[in-house]
Each structure stands twice: as structure tokens, then as C-alpha cells.
Design a protein around this motif. Structure first.
Motif, mmCIF file in Angstrom:
data_model
loop_
_atom_site.group_PDB
_atom_site.id
_atom_site.type_symbol
_atom_site.label_atom_id
_atom_site.label_comp_id
_atom_site.label_asym_id
_atom_site.label_seq_id
_atom_site.Cartn_x
_atom_site.Cartn_y
_atom_site.Cartn_z
ATOM 1 N N PHE A 28 -6.077 5.455 2.576
ATOM 2 C CA PHE A 28 -6.063 4.002 2.734
ATOM 3 C C PHE A 28 -6.486 3.628 4.155
ATOM 4 N N ARG A 64 -2.606 14.525 3.006
ATOM 5 C CA ARG A 64 -1.905 14.068 1.808
ATOM 6 C C ARG A 64 -2.891 13.885 0.653
ATOM 7 N N LEU A 113 -5.876 1.247 -9.434
ATOM 8 C CA LEU A 113 -4.995 0.257 -8.815
ATOM 9 C C LEU A 113 -5.444 -1.159 -9.148
ATOM 10 N N GLU A 150 1.215 1.833 -3.593
ATOM 11 C CA GLU A 150 -0.049 2.290 -4.169
ATOM 12 C C GLU A 150 -0.338 3.728 -3.754
ATOM 13 N N ALA A 151 -0.040 4.054 -2.497
ATOM 14 C CA ALA A 151 -0.270 5.425 -2.027
ATOM 15 C C ALA A 151 0.598 6.400 -2.816
ATOM 16 N N THR A 198 0.824 -1.215 0.000
ATOM 17 C CA THR A 198 0.000 0.000 0.000
ATOM 18 C C THR A 198 0.859 1.266 0.000
ATOM 19 N N TRP A 199 2.113 1.188 0.462
ATOM 20 C CA TRP A 199 3.004 2.357 0.342
ATOM 21 C C TRP A 199 3.204 2.696 -1.128
ATOM 22 N N PHE A 203 4.185 7.061 4.224
ATOM 23 C CA PHE A 203 5.545 6.621 3.904
ATOM 24 C C PHE A 203 6.385 6.657 5.185
ATOM 25 N N ALA A 255 -1.295 4.104 5.156
ATOM 26 C CA ALA A 255 -0.189 3.902 4.219
ATOM 27 C C ALA A 255 0.706 5.133 4.124
#
Lengths: 255, 345
Positions: B82, B136, B47, A154-155, A151-152, B88, B86
Motif C-alpha cells: 500500500f 509482508r 478490494l 484491507e492489508a 487500509t489496515w 499493523f 499500512a
């Protein structure tokens, strides 16, 4: 009784493994070791080793990182077979690797005369090192990329980044400890490379004689000098090992 | 306006959904886990690639399998939050927001995170992480906002304030919003309309109050928290409907129905009386039941009853004390015929 047996086995193993390493430092006095490092031939060999391993590791990281990313993020037919093929140099005997490299890149080999002269050249040493050491890096890098939370990635994409930008800005920085471990392992393997180099590139002072080859050349005639070079390699290898242990991504998945 | 019409095989589910979300509107996708809710969001974001489908945002085509259009995720202006946010892990809160677009400092200030701008995600609380994720998503200057269970990773205390903030945010946001949640109450609080998703299909789309009052099926009623009893209905001469319940018992409904039905009613329309007490009013339905659980929720008490089928009743604490209700107590659950709704099964 059983416990005593376990301790005895561990103690025996420890003594057996540590003794040769200790012996190198005990056999000759520190003064003798330092004196023989003043030998220009020994210095040439160490300097060449530093250069060729640096170039080989740079090539491995540059090509191996994107290749590992591809293997970690895509599912395709024959992927497992491909991964096995890439890992083959891990188990191929170095002498066989040398013969293989000669058969492929030698003057009478498959690609004979097509590329630059490699045999008995410094470039040949680099080729041999890349061949034997790259699987150590690619395996580790692939595992590091596969361990990333998808998901990182995808984000990153939904935040407007292309796959290339996601690779450079998210995947590589987050996988960096694992990539560093792979780099250290590949470098350690390249530093100790002997058989394939000897067969493919020979052992000529200044051009192809790396530190392990220099040790081999002089152990019959100048044992103290061989000990001195060995001591330097042990120090370097130990520092690699400590670096790997201190990095968060441990090479647990390795052979 | 966001429009989507998607057909995709996802795992064991055949997803087949279509809907429109107007600018400024929030549509909630509600359903049990495994209904395909998240897959809808992923397909809209690019996605997940449906076999056939069309996604348009205002007049821009994001996906049209017939015409061979399939923009990559970075080519669709979505703000995606998400489920686990999610964020970083190697970037600070500010850099996480700045990754998606300009104006990170203003967004952090808007979400009350200015003091935490240089903290890494693992140093942030759950509520702070959720706000960074929202910031974000907005930094992307999205044309569509996609929220995947934005409150589920929060503890109960944080969730109340986060819900209020999210309501405010959705009121201000001029773009279509698609919200995924398994919690009907959360959907009712945040969304203008709710689409109930089950095994890849939308069963009903309506405002929350309408879903609760007029569920199109037992599954919808179940999801809204209503009591659902299964049985077979037949019209009686008095104009009422008699329902022979599965596992025994007969009840009466003012709704019309014939054949297999689901009877739905609200827990607060069910009263509890001592077992075998004489009926005060024969229009009331009366089901013998055994108390299984007694759960206090403020001044109300939620009773889990076993009456051949599970029944939930909500009564006052005083009633519990008066009847000395405890697990094992035998009671009669009573409710008016007019409190029931019949939906075909």
C-alpha cells in the motif's frame, strides 16, 4: 473583572460538586465506616453488585462488540435510525426503563412467560443493567472501530485473512483502548443503576438488592451504614474515572 | 500471467482498462492523480468490485462478473504494497510479516531487517517500513505483486537506495507485477512496459523509451516530461508542416500533420539565444520568450520560459552565464524542425 468572574464561577462549581463527595468521608469516622461494612447485609449488596455488573458487562461486550463492528463498517438504509434507536436508553429516564422492561418481560408483558422468570430475580437485575449500560459501550466501540485506518483492514485481507480473522487479529487489538474506555463507562453506569432495577427486579437482600438499593433502604434508619456503602461506591467510581482518563482513547465523542 | 479487463464507476471516473502482464514482467500504470490507477490495483486485489470485469491469474479465475465469480481478497494470492504501507501498528515488524505467511525471519534477513524484527512500525524509519511492507507482500507467496506508489512516501535520499533494491527484487520475482506511480522516471526505472492512464482509460502502452520518442498524444508527451505546444497544423508546399500556435507564433515541423495538433519536443533540444539576434540557419524555429525561472540541476540549467505557452529548455550553466539569463530576460527559444513531433489533439 471578567477574569475574576470566571474564576468565581469555576470555584463555586467545584465546591458545589466536591462538597457532597467530601461530606460522605467527613460525616462518619473511618472506624465507623469500616465497622458498618462488617454488616452482612451491606456485604451481600456489594458482592451482588460486583457479580451482576460483571455479568452484565460481559454480555454487553460479547454482543456489543460485533454489533458495533457491523455499524462501523457497513453503510445501509436506515443505519442512522438504527444507531439513534440503540442510543435511546441513554436518555430514557430509569423509571421509564423499568416500566418498559416490565411491559416487555414481566409476567403480563409482551413476552410474558415465554422466557425464564426475570422479575424479582437476580437475572432481572442483569437485564436492567444491560438495558441501561449497553449504549455507553456500543457508542464508544463504534467510534473506535470507525477511527481505524481502513487500509489496515484491507492489508489484512490481502495478506490472506478473512473478515472474521481481520476483526479478531487487527480491528479489536488496535481499537482496544477505545473498547476499554467503553467498557469502563458501561461498568460505571451499571454500578450506579438504581431506578430500573428497583422497578423491574425489586430490592431483596441477596437476590436483587445491589449496593445503590441497599443505600436507599438504610439511609433513613442507619445513615452511617449508608455512608459506608456510598464511600465504597465513590472509590470504585473514581477508580473507573481514573482508568478512563489514563486510557489513550478518550470518550470525547460521548454525550 | 495476469489478465484483467475492468469496467467500474469510481467516484467521478469511468474506469475502463484491460491489460496483460506476463510472468516476471513489471507493468507500470502511470498517470496524474485521480486517473484511477489505484482503483485498478484494488479491483485486481478484490478490494473494489467493478460493475463488469474479468481478472484471471494463470488459469485461475479471480473475477468474472458474467459467470458470477468474485473471490474475496483472501482468496486471491496477491502481494499488495500500500502507498502508506499500512503496517499493523500493534504488531512488531516480524509479526507484520508473519501475519501474511511463513518464513518471516528469512524475509526480514533478506531485506536487512533482522536487527529491527521486534520494533513496532512507528519505531521504524520510512525506508524500513517500506521494506517490511515488501517482506509482508512476499510472505503471502503471491501469484501477482501489486505495488501502489512504493517509493512516494520516502525522502529523496532513501528513495535512491530503495529504488535500486526494488529493481533487484523485481528482476528476481517470477510473478507478474503491476506498479502504480505518478512519476514517469520511476516507472521507466522499474517497469518493462508503461501504460499511461488518464481519466480511467489507457492512452498508450509501450516501453519507456518508445513513449518518450513517439507519444500517442500530447497528454502522454506531457507526462514523459517533454515540452508540449498546442496549435493548428497545415501542410506547406516545401513538404514541411507549418503550425500556427495557440496564443501566437508559427513554427515548422518535419512531421506530417493537419488540423489541431500537439507539438512535442525535448527540453534539451531547445537552445536559447539573445532576443532578436539574426537567425543562423533559417530551418530553425524561433520563438520570442521571457525567462520565468532558472533552476540549476547539476551542470544543466532548466529554464522555465513564457512564449505564449510555457516552454521548458535545458541548457548549460555556461550558456546561462554568457547570456546573463535571469527571470525577466527576453530571449529567443530556438529548435530544429526535425526535433519536433506532431500528435493529433
Amino acid at each position: 473583572m471578567f477574569r475574576a468572574g470566571l474564576v468565581a464561577c469555576l470555584a463555586g462549581l467545584l465546591i458545589f460538586l466536591a462538597l457532597p463527595v467530601l461530606a460522605i468521608f467527613v460525616e462518619a469516622s473511618p472506624g465507623e465506616l469500616l465497622a458498618s461494612l462488617k454488616d452482612p447485609a451491606a456485604r451481600d449488596a456489594l458482592w451482588l453488585s460486583a457479580q451482576v455488573t460483571a455479568v452484565a458487562v460481559a454480555i454487553i461486550v460479547t454482543v456489543g462488540t460485533p454489533a458495533a463492528w457491523l455499524l462501523a463498517t457497513r453503510r445501509f438504509r436506515g443505519r442512522s435510525a438504527l444507531v439513534t434507536l440503540l442510543e435511546l436508553p441513554l436518555v430514557v429516564p430509569p423509571a421509564v426503563a423499568g416500566v418498559g422492561l416490565l411491559a416487555a418481560f414481566g409476567p403480563a408483558g409482551l413476552l410474558g412467560g415465554a422466557g425464564p422468570d426475570l422479575v424479582l430475580e437476580t437475572a432481572g437485575v442483569v437485564v436492567a443493567l444491560v438495558f441501561v449500560a449497553s449504549p455507553f459501550y456500543v457508542r464508544q466501540a463504534q467510534a473506535a472501530f470507525a477511527a481505524l485506518d481502513p487500509t489496515w483492514l484491507e492489508a489484512s485481507r490481502t495478506s490472506g485473512a478473512s473478515e472474521a480473522r481481520t476483526f479478531a487479529r487487527v480491528a479489536v487489538p488496535v481499537a482496544l483502548p477505545g473498547l476499554g474506555t467503553g467498557l469502563a463507562l458501561a461498568w460505571g453506569r451499571a454500578l450506579g443503576e438504581f431506578g430500573a432495577t428497583l422497578m423491574f427486579a425489586g430490592s431483596f437482600r441477596g437476590t436483587t438488592q445491589t449496593a445503590p438499593l441497599a443505600i436507599y433502604e438504610r439511609f433513613a434508619t442507619d445513615f452511617t451504614s449508608a455512608l459506608a456503602l456510598s464511600a465504597v461506591l465513590i472509590a470504585l467510581s473514581a477508580s473507573i474515572l481514573v482508568t478512563v482518563k489514563l486510557l489513550p482513547g478518550r470518550p470525547d465523542a460521548l454525550l | 500471467m495476469l489478465f484483467f479487463d475492468l469496467r467500474a464507476r469510481v467516484g467521478r471516473i469511468d474506469l475502463e482498462v484491460a491489460a496483460e502482464v506476463r510472468a516476471g514482467e513489471c507493468l507500470a500504470l502511470v498517470g496524474p492523480s485521480g486517473a484511477g490507477k489505484t482503483s485498478v490495483l484494488r479491483a485486481i486485489a478484490g478490494l473494489l468490485h467493478p460493475e463488469t470485469g474479468r481478472v484471471t491469474c494463470d488459469n485461475t479465475v479471480w473475477l468474472d462478473t458474467g459467470a458470477g465469480v468474485d473471490r474475496p481478497p483472501e482468496g486471491r494470492r496477491v502481494g499488495f504494497v500500500f502507498q502508506d504501507y499500512a503496517l499493523f501498528p500493534h504488531l512488531s515488524a516480524r509479526d507484520n510479516v508473519a501475519y501474511a505467511g511463513p518464513g518471516a525471519d528469512a524475509l526480514l534477513e533478506r531485506f536487512g531487517l533482522s536487527a529491527r524484527a521486534s520494533a513496532r512500525p512507528r519505531q521504524l524509519s520510512g525506508g524500513e517500513r517500506q521494506r517490511v511492507a515488501l517482506a509482508r507482500a512476499l510472505a503471502r507467496r503471491p501469484e501477482v505483486l501489486l505495488l501502489d506508489e512504493p517509493l512516494s512516501a520516502l525522502d529523496a535520499r532513501t528513495r535512491a537506495s530503495a529504488t535500486r533494491e526494488l529493481v533487484g527484487l523485481l528482476h528476481e520475482t517470477p510473478v507478474p507485477t503491476l506498479l502504480v506511480t505518478h512519476d514517469f522516471t520511476e516507472a521507466a526505472t522499474l517497469a518493462d512496459r508503461i501504460a499511461v492512464l488518464h481519466e480511467g482509460r489507457i492512452l498508450q502502452v509501450a516501453a519507456a523509451s518508445e513513449l518518450a520518442a513517439q507519444p500517442a498524444s500530447g497528454l502522454v508527451a506531457d507526462l514523459t516530461g517533454a515540452v508540449v505546444l498546442e496549435g493548428v497544423a497545415r501542410a506547406d508546399r516545401d513538404g514541411l508542416t507549418r503550425i500556427a500556435l495557440t496564443n501566437g507564433g508559427t513554427i515548422t515541423s518535419t512531421d506530417a500533420g493537419e488540423g489541431p495538433v500537439a507539438v512535442t519536443l525535448h527540453p534539451w533540444d531547445i537552445a536559447v539565444e539573445p532576443a532578436d539576434s539574426e537567425a543562423a540557419g533559417s530551418a530553425r524555429n524561433r520563438l520570442p520568450a521571457t525567462v520565468v525561472t532558472v533552476t540549476a540541476i547539476g551542470a544543466r540549467v532548466r529554464l522555465g520560459l513564457e512564449a505564449g505557452q510555457p516552454v521548458t529548455a535545458e541548457v548549460t550553466a555556461a550558456a546561462v552565464a554568457a547570456l546573463d539569463l535571469r527571470p525577466g530576460t527576453r530571449v529567443d527559444a530556438t529548435f530544429k524542425a526535425a526535433a519536433t513531433r506532431l500528435v493529433p489533439r
